[in-house]
Design an enzyme around this catalytic site. Sequence first.
Site, PDB file in Angstrom:
ATOM      1  N   HIS A  77       3.680  -4.801   4.036  1.00 16.90           N
ATOM      2  CA  HIS A  77       3.690  -5.054   5.590  1.00 16.90           C
ATOM      3  C   HIS A  77       3.288  -6.907   5.600  1.00 16.90           C
ATOM      4  O   HIS A  77       2.396  -7.120   4.911  1.00 16.90           O
ATOM      5  CB  HIS A  77       2.235  -4.389   6.095  1.00 16.90           C
ATOM      6  CG  HIS A  77       2.831  -2.939   6.149  1.00 16.90           C
ATOM      7  ND1 HIS A  77       3.807  -2.616   6.885  1.00 16.90           N
ATOM      8  CD2 HIS A  77       2.395  -1.987   5.516  1.00 16.90           C
ATOM      9  CE1 HIS A  77       3.845  -0.673   7.064  1.00 16.90           C
ATOM     10  NE2 HIS A  77       2.797  -0.848   6.374  1.00 16.90           N
TER      11      HIS A  77
ATOM     12  N   HIS B 117       0.545  -1.157  -0.085  1.00 15.17           N
ATOM     13  CA  HIS B 117       0.084  -0.396  -0.110  1.00 15.17           C
ATOM     14  C   HIS B 117       0.818   1.593  -0.160  1.00 15.17           C
ATOM     15  O   HIS B 117       2.064   1.454  -0.138  1.00 15.17           O
ATOM     16  CB  HIS B 117      -1.122   0.142   1.152  1.00 15.17           C
ATOM     17  CG  HIS B 117      -0.195   0.754   2.592  1.00 15.17           C
ATOM     18  ND1 HIS B 117      -0.692   0.734   3.535  1.00 15.17           N
ATOM     19  CD2 HIS B 117       0.738   0.202   2.856  1.00 15.17           C
ATOM     20  CE1 HIS B 117      -0.255   1.628   4.303  1.00 15.17           C
ATOM     21  NE2 HIS B 117       0.963   0.988   4.513  1.00 15.17           N
TER      22      HIS B 117
ATOM     23  N   HIS C  49      -1.609 -10.584  -0.363  1.00 11.31           N
ATOM     24  CA  HIS C  49      -0.509 -10.379  -2.103  1.00 11.31           C
ATOM     25  C   HIS C  49      -0.801  -9.423  -2.791  1.00 11.31           C
ATOM     26  O   HIS C  49      -0.766  -9.651  -4.059  1.00 11.31           O
ATOM     27  CB  HIS C  49      -0.075 -11.855  -2.496  1.00 11.31           C
ATOM     28  CG  HIS C  49       0.648 -12.618  -1.976  1.00 11.31           C
ATOM     29  ND1 HIS C  49       0.815 -13.536   0.007  1.00 11.31           N
ATOM     30  CD2 HIS C  49       2.498 -12.670  -1.744  1.00 11.31           C
ATOM     31  CE1 HIS C  49       2.068 -13.601  -0.336  1.00 11.31           C
ATOM     32  NE2 HIS C  49       2.875 -13.427  -0.352  1.00 11.31           N
TER      33      HIS C  49
ATOM     34  N   GLU D 196      -0.858  -3.332  11.495  1.00 13.83           N
ATOM     35  CA  GLU D 196       0.167  -3.324  10.106  1.00 13.83           C
ATOM     36  C   GLU D 196       2.193  -3.636  10.601  1.00 13.83           C
ATOM     37  O   GLU D 196       2.296  -4.277   9.254  1.00 13.83           O
ATOM     38  CB  GLU D 196       0.263  -1.960  10.207  1.00 13.83           C
ATOM     39  CG  GLU D 196       0.848  -1.924   9.011  1.00 13.83           C
ATOM     40  CD  GLU D 196       0.589   0.049   9.009  1.00 13.83           C
ATOM     41  OE1 GLU D 196      -0.710   0.650   7.586  1.00 13.83           O
ATOM     42  OE2 GLU D 196       1.472   1.094   8.951  1.00 13.83           O
TER      43      GLU D 196
ATOM     44  N   CYS E 275       5.928   6.368   4.588  1.00 14.26           N
ATOM     45  CA  CYS E 275       4.712   6.299   4.096  1.00 14.26           C
ATOM     46  C   CYS E 275       3.743   6.610   3.142  1.00 14.26           C
ATOM     47  O   CYS E 275       2.409   6.039   1.968  1.00 14.26           O
ATOM     48  CB  CYS E 275       4.058   5.963   4.960  1.00 14.26           C
ATOM     49  SG  CYS E 275       4.232   4.917   6.941  1.00 14.26           S
TER      50      CYS E 275
ATOM     51  N   HIS F 175       4.885   0.384  -0.470  1.00 19.46           N
ATOM     52  CA  HIS F 175       5.982  -0.876   0.389  1.00 19.46           C
ATOM     53  C   HIS F 175       4.576  -1.605   0.850  1.00 19.46           C
ATOM     54  O   HIS F 175       3.420  -1.481   0.225  1.00 19.46           O
ATOM     55  CB  HIS F 175       6.128   0.773   1.707  1.00 19.46           C
ATOM     56  CG  HIS F 175       5.479   1.113   2.481  1.00 19.46           C
ATOM     57  ND1 HIS F 175       4.505   2.592   2.380  1.00 19.46           N
ATOM     58  CD2 HIS F 175       4.355   0.586   3.835  1.00 19.46           C
ATOM     59  CE1 HIS F 175       3.724   2.110   3.389  1.00 19.46           C
ATOM     60  NE2 HIS F 175       4.015   1.397   3.796  1.00 19.46           N
TER      61      HIS F 175
END
Length: 150
Positions: free
Chosen positions: A28, A13, A72, A136, A22, A26
């Site tokens: 998580h 995201h 994914h 997150e 952010c 990137h």
Amino acid sequence: MLITRRLEFDAGHRIPDHKSQCRHLHGHRYAIEITLSGTIINKAGDAANGMVMDFSQVKELAMTHLVGRWDHAFLVYEGDRAIVDFLASIPDHKTVILDRVPTAENLARLAFDCLDAVYRDTYGNQLRLAQVRLYETPNCWADATRPQGD
């Protein structure tokens, strides 16, 4: 009685208006905890006897209705046109377009809203989704809970 099932998934995201790291693309390793409330089933011979809900069914429903869709994938806000258009240019890319910025808070609320009807009274034991906790990172999470009186 409250029960909780934890699942993990990977997703990318970005937070387009963020003033720090952010704002970049990137990903998580998210974890989601699904907490259900209900009475314990007391039906001799029933596979769910002694349970609020079988944990394997909690997982199966979450995978079918939410986690399988987000795992994914790149979770992108529909207003983030540069990224939406870029992802659309990649053949067969797994993209989930959201109506809000994919912060932990917004994702937790979206997950709660998606799963709420899925678990409601599945076994006739006043089963309700009580909370979704979305991690997150291992140290940062958001909780979406049922509104008071609902």
